[in-house]
Design an enzyme around this catalytic site. Structure first.
Site, short mmCIF file in Angstrom:
data_model
loop_
_atom_site.label_atom_id
_atom_site.label_comp_id
_atom_site.label_asym_id
_atom_site.label_seq_id
_atom_site.Cartn_x
_atom_site.Cartn_y
_atom_site.Cartn_z
N HIS A 259 35.24 93.07 45.15
CA HIS A 259 36.47 92.27 45.10
C HIS A 259 36.98 91.90 46.49
O HIS A 259 37.83 91.03 46.62
CB HIS A 259 37.56 93.02 44.33
N ASP B 121 41.09 88.19 52.96
CA ASP B 121 41.30 88.53 51.56
C ASP B 121 40.06 88.14 50.77
O ASP B 121 39.51 87.06 51.00
CB ASP B 121 42.51 87.74 51.01
C1 GDG Z 1 42.03 92.64 45.36
C2 GDG Z 1 41.49 91.84 46.57
C3 GDG Z 1 41.21 89.87 45.07
C4 GDG Z 1 51.80 91.75 43.30
N1 GDG Z 1 53.08 92.15 43.35
C5 GDG Z 1 53.45 92.33 42.08
C6 GDG Z 1 52.38 92.04 41.25
N2 GDG Z 1 51.38 91.70 42.02
C7 GDG Z 1 50.09 91.26 41.49
C8 GDG Z 1 49.88 89.79 41.79
C9 GDG Z 1 48.38 89.66 41.66
C10 GDG Z 1 47.92 91.04 42.10
O1 GDG Z 1 49.03 91.92 42.07
C11 GDG Z 1 47.42 91.02 43.54
O2 GDG Z 1 46.19 90.39 43.58
P1 GDG Z 1 45.60 89.81 44.92
O3 GDG Z 1 44.35 89.10 44.58
O4 GDG Z 1 46.61 88.92 45.56
O5 GDG Z 1 45.38 91.04 45.92
P2 GDG Z 1 44.78 92.56 45.88
O6 GDG Z 1 45.70 93.47 45.17
O7 GDG Z 1 44.53 92.91 47.30
O8 GDG Z 1 43.42 92.46 45.06
C12 GDG Z 1 41.81 90.37 46.39
C13 GDG Z 1 41.61 90.77 43.90
O9 GDG Z 1 41.31 92.15 44.20
C14 GDG Z 1 40.85 90.38 42.62
O10 GDG Z 1 39.47 90.37 42.81
O11 GDG Z 1 41.70 88.57 44.82
O12 GDG Z 1 41.26 89.62 47.46
O13 GDG Z 1 42.07 92.33 47.78
O14 GDG Z 1 48.01 89.48 40.34
O15 GDG Z 1 50.64 89.05 40.87
N3 GDG Z 1 52.41 92.13 39.91
C15 GDG Z 1 53.58 92.50 39.35
N4 GDG Z 1 54.69 92.81 40.10
C16 GDG Z 1 54.68 92.71 41.46
O16 GDG Z 1 55.70 92.96 42.13
N5 GDG Z 1 53.65 92.59 38.01
#
Ligand code: GDG
Length: 465
Positions: A157, A365
């Site tokens: 990821h 990322d």
């Molecule tokens: C890893 C990789 C890759 C965030 N704050 C809240 C909340 N979130 C949710 C977001 C989003 C998720 O968390 C974060 O996803 P990201 O992709 O932005 O980042 P990582 O956590 O680092 O994820 C990344 C991912 O895996 C998938 O393969 O894209 O590059 O690092 O869904 O909305 N959700 C809620 N409350 C919050 O305050 N409910």
């Protein structure tokens, strides 16, 4: 149809009620399992004085959720240690933050073995096995050692770093060799795949065959890019829900007459939050006429709080946000709202929709799902503008965003000014293209492409043999 056995560090099958707080990845994996049925195995999140390997299982929506407790030392060495203090920083180009401790490597190997031993009885002959992320890279090798002959796939990821950087990892060769026990290895983007292949060519004397398969360490595997997506239609629906509408109302009422810029990120140094605050400060300095009419809301749920670097970044963000607010605020306006807590997905959707600008500027990322959620939550009649770091995997697909260099304050500041003054027709034109991509390359496409490719590895292998 074969069952799917998913193995990941954490397991969380969101129930209908819990869906509000689940993150993007667990939603994605839950969606994969609902479709294919099967088993989801991982750490329970609990510790036990001594590892017993005892499985807790629970059936949810036709999916068996199986978890195991780990020892405190396992968590320290495997999770906080090797996964989050060695691999995470290194793979996000922060070699300065990477800790190379022998005990971490040993803990990582030990937990991978324990996980494999515990998961082994859950795997039936016809199952497809899908292992996730940097916590579990050697899992495939461990499962093979225990006689698992099924197709096993691995999806990373996070980014795969450049060849030079990766070789800073002690015993890097051994880690990559273990990846050749999978049938299929998946990356988020073509760039990360290419970086992996470069390593294989240069360090492992490997080769990419004409049919795209990769040969090294006496084995031939498939390696491909599978950009992850979100459940765009579900997110759009969430954005149309009552709770989202209430959250939108609250945002609009509390920011009346001002343009909102929003950032939503786990509180992580890789997300570029510090650089983003400084870029916003630059914007305030460069555009005095905007003072009082713009507001930047940063939602940053705390993450990995047991790791020092995360405490450091939190302290620095507190200091910057306090300093900038102190310097620019007036009695009836503050330029930054900085919120260190998490919100429900439906509340987030309302916040995204109320924001004229989505500011997504990670320093590195794998993909970044927030960028896709921001787009999916917009109102088609009056969509906001996405500003996206060129170093997010998502930038390869989302070319209609304003693409920026997150290290350059000037670049980000200019993009904010441009986004705030973009007229409706340009906003619509860009958003429509972005939204079409987010819907087309959604989480179902990611899941189905990966599973089909994994299944195919054996068909192709038989044909070649
Ligand atoms: C890893 C990789 C890759 C965030 N704050 C809240 C909340 N979130 C949710 C977001 C989003 C998720 O968390 C974060 O996803 P990201 O992709 O932005 O980042 P990582 O956590 O680092 O994820 C990344 C991912 O895996 C998938 O393969 O894209 O590059 O690092 O869904 O909305 N959700 C809620 N409350 C919050 O305050 N409910």
């Amino acid at each position: 149809m074969s069952r799917l056995v998913v193995i990941s560090n954490r397991v969380s099958m969101p129930t209908q009620a819990g869906a509000a707080t689940a993150g993007g990845l667990s939603m994605a994996l839950a969606a994969a399992l609902r479709e294919y049925k099967g088993v989801w195995f991982g750490w329970s999140g609990r510790t036990t004085p001594e590892f017993t390997g005892e499985l807790s299982t629970e059936m949810t929506e036709g999916v068996t959720v199986a978890t195991v407790d780990l020892e405190e030392q396992d968590i320290q060495e495997y999770y906080n240690g090797f996964a989050n203090e060695t691999l995470w920083p290194l793979f996000h180009y922060r070699i300065d933050l990477s800790a190379f401790e022998r005990a971490y490597g040993q803990g990582y190997e030990r937990v991978n073995t324990r996980f494999a031993e515990t998961a082994r009885p859950l795997i039936d002959d016809e199952d497809l096995v899908w292992v996730h992320d940097y916590h579990l890279i050697p899992m495939g090798r461990e499962l093979r050692r225990m006689g698992v002959a099924n197709p096993i796939g691995f999806f990373l990821h996070i980014p795969w770093p450049s060849h030079q950087l990766f070789t800073a990892l002690p015993r890097h060769r051994q880690l990559v060799e273990s990846m050749f026990q999978y049938d299929l290895v998946g990356f988020q983007t073509e760039d990360y795949l290419e970086a992996f292949l470069e390593y294989v060519r240069k360090e492992a004397d490997g080769e990419v065959l004409e049919d795209g398969r990769v040969r090294a360490f006496g084995r031939t595997i498939h390696a491909q890019a599978f950009p992850i997506g979100i459940d765009a239609d579900a997110f759009k629906q969430i954005a149309d829900s009552m709770t989202a509408a209430q959250s939108w109302d609250r945002m609009v009422a509390s920011t009346y007459g001002r343009s909102v810029i929003v950032g939503v990120d786990r509180l992580d140094y890789a997300k570029g939050l510090e650089e983003r605050l400084l870029a916003y400060e630059q914007f305030l300095t460069d555009n005095p006429e905007r003072l009082g009419s713009v507001e930047y809301l940063q939602i940053a749920p705390p993450s990995r709080e047991n790791v020092d670097a995360y405490q450091d970044i939190r302290a620095r963000l507190d200091a910057h946000s306090g300093r900038i607010n102190g310097a620019f605020s007036t009695i009836n306006w503050a330029p930054i709202r900085y919120v260190i807590r998490s919100y429900g997905r439906d509340e987030l959707a309302g916040v995204y929709r109320a924001a004229r600008v989505g500011l997504v500027t990670p320093l590195r990322d794998g993909m970044n799902l927030v960028a896709k959620e921001y787009v999916a939550a917009q109102s088609p009649r009056d969509p906001g503008v996405l500003i996206l770091s060129r170093f997010a995997g998502a930038a390869a697909q989302m070319t209609q965003a304003l693409i920026v260099n997150p290290y350059s304050r000037e670049d980000v500041s200019d993009a904010i000014r441009r986004a705030l003054s973009m007229d409706l027709s340009e906003r619509k034109r860009r958003w429509e293209i972005l939204m079409e991509g987010v819907q087309r390359n959604d989480v179902a496409a990611w899941r189905d492409d990966f599973v089909a490719a994994l299944r195919n590895t054996r068909v192709q292998t038989k044909a070649v043999a």
